[in-house]
Write a protein that holds these residues in place. Structure first.
Motif, mmCIF file in Angstrom:
data_model
loop_
_atom_site.group_PDB
_atom_site.id
_atom_site.type_symbol
_atom_site.label_atom_id
_atom_site.label_comp_id
_atom_site.label_asym_id
_atom_site.label_seq_id
_atom_site.Cartn_x
_atom_site.Cartn_y
_atom_site.Cartn_z
ATOM 1 N N ILE A 75 -26.144 18.765 -6.089
ATOM 2 C CA ILE A 75 -26.959 19.386 -5.050
ATOM 3 C C ILE A 75 -26.030 19.954 -3.979
ATOM 4 N N ASP A 76 -26.552 20.275 -2.814
ATOM 5 C CA ASP A 76 -25.797 21.011 -1.793
ATOM 6 C C ASP A 76 -24.383 20.496 -1.540
ATOM 7 N N ASN A 77 -24.209 19.194 -1.428
ATOM 8 C CA ASN A 77 -22.867 18.684 -1.180
ATOM 9 C C ASN A 77 -22.193 18.184 -2.451
ATOM 10 N N MET A 78 -22.621 18.688 -3.595
ATOM 11 C CA MET A 78 -22.036 18.418 -4.905
ATOM 12 C C MET A 78 -22.266 16.997 -5.388
ATOM 13 N N THR A 79 -23.200 16.262 -4.793
ATOM 14 C CA THR A 79 -23.521 14.930 -5.281
ATOM 15 C C THR A 79 -24.694 15.012 -6.247
ATOM 16 N N VAL A 80 -24.810 14.009 -7.114
ATOM 17 C CA VAL A 80 -25.947 13.957 -8.037
ATOM 18 C C VAL A 80 -26.581 12.576 -7.965
ATOM 19 N N PRO A 81 -27.906 12.517 -8.124
ATOM 20 C CA PRO A 81 -28.571 11.208 -8.135
ATOM 21 C C PRO A 81 -28.380 10.522 -9.479
ATOM 22 N N ILE A 82 -28.134 9.220 -9.438
ATOM 23 C CA ILE A 82 -27.973 8.407 -10.645
ATOM 24 C C ILE A 82 -29.101 7.377 -10.654
ATOM 25 N N PRO A 83 -29.949 7.400 -11.681
ATOM 26 C CA PRO A 83 -31.057 6.437 -11.724
ATOM 27 C C PRO A 83 -30.572 5.050 -12.125
ATOM 28 N N GLU A 84 -31.435 4.059 -11.950
ATOM 29 C CA GLU A 84 -31.086 2.715 -12.404
ATOM 30 C C GLU A 84 -30.923 2.729 -13.920
ATOM 31 N N GLY A 85 -30.062 1.873 -14.417
ATOM 32 C CA GLY A 85 -29.773 1.823 -15.841
ATOM 33 C C GLY A 85 -28.347 2.244 -16.114
ATOM 34 N N VAL A 86 -28.079 2.637 -17.352
ATOM 35 C CA VAL A 86 -26.731 3.027 -17.769
ATOM 36 C C VAL A 86 -26.705 4.530 -18.034
ATOM 37 N N THR A 87 -25.738 5.210 -17.424
ATOM 38 C CA THR A 87 -25.529 6.642 -17.619
ATOM 39 C C THR A 87 -24.096 6.832 -18.097
ATOM 40 N N VAL A 88 -23.906 7.573 -19.189
ATOM 41 C CA VAL A 88 -22.558 7.845 -19.692
ATOM 42 C C VAL A 88 -22.269 9.325 -19.484
ATOM 43 N N LEU A 89 -21.178 9.611 -18.748
ATOM 44 C CA LEU A 89 -20.775 10.983 -18.455
ATOM 45 C C LEU A 89 -19.592 11.355 -19.330
ATOM 46 N N THR A 90 -19.611 12.568 -19.851
ATOM 47 C CA THR A 90 -18.544 12.990 -20.761
ATOM 48 C C THR A 90 -17.735 14.180 -20.260
ATOM 49 N N ARG A 91 -18.187 14.857 -19.225
ATOM 50 C CA ARG A 91 -17.426 16.006 -18.723
ATOM 51 C C ARG A 91 -17.914 16.373 -17.325
ATOM 52 N N LEU A 92 -16.994 16.908 -16.521
ATOM 53 C CA LEU A 92 -17.335 17.441 -15.212
ATOM 54 C C LEU A 92 -16.762 18.839 -15.108
ATOM 55 N N CYS A 93 -17.601 19.797 -14.802
ATOM 56 C CA CYS A 93 -17.140 21.162 -14.566
ATOM 57 C C CYS A 93 -17.462 21.559 -13.133
ATOM 58 N N GLY A 94 -16.616 22.371 -12.553
ATOM 59 C CA GLY A 94 -16.836 22.875 -11.209
ATOM 60 C C GLY A 94 -17.006 24.376 -11.238
ATOM 61 N N PHE A 95 -17.925 24.875 -10.387
ATOM 62 C CA PHE A 95 -18.250 26.297 -10.353
ATOM 63 C C PHE A 95 -18.030 26.823 -8.945
#
Length: 120
Positions: A75-95
């Protein structure tokens, strides 16, 4: 428009796993696994994941790719919401232009389509 691959697990040679900020009543942890950056959030509500420091220069937006192929768009300040539970991230791209995220999504292309490690 510029897109940069900032984070490319599972090797994660250039970045340590990031832990989201957790509000009162929640906890969050992260670890490196063979599948990527695994984030576990417990409690009720949302945690907030910031891009890894140092923050990328000149970028207006970040997009985290999840293990299931879906995306978490900053979002505006480049943060993202993470819900409760397990989230697996595999890549981060910047634009460097936030409108590029919308353009790629509307074209049906993956958000990492034009990243330097995936030239088109």
């Amino acid at each position: 428009m510029r897109i940069r691959n900032l984070y490319d697990p599972p090797t994660m040679d250039d970045r340590a796993p990031v832990t989201p900020w957790a509000p009162s009543g929640m906890t969050a942890s992260s670890k490196t696994t063979d599948e990527g950056c695994e984030i576990t959030a417990t409690g009720k509500g949302w945690c907030w994941l910031y891009p890894p420091e140092p923050y990328p220069d000149g970028l207006a937006n970040v997009v985290w790719q999840k293990k299931d192929g879906s995306y978490l768009v900053g979002i505006d300040n480049m943060t993202v919401p993470i819900p409760e539970g397990v989230t697996v991230l595999t890549r981060l791209c910047g634009f460097n232009d936030r409108s590029l995220v919308t353009l790629l999504q509307n074209a049906g292309l993956p958000l990492v389509f034009a990243a330097t490690d995936h030239p088109y």
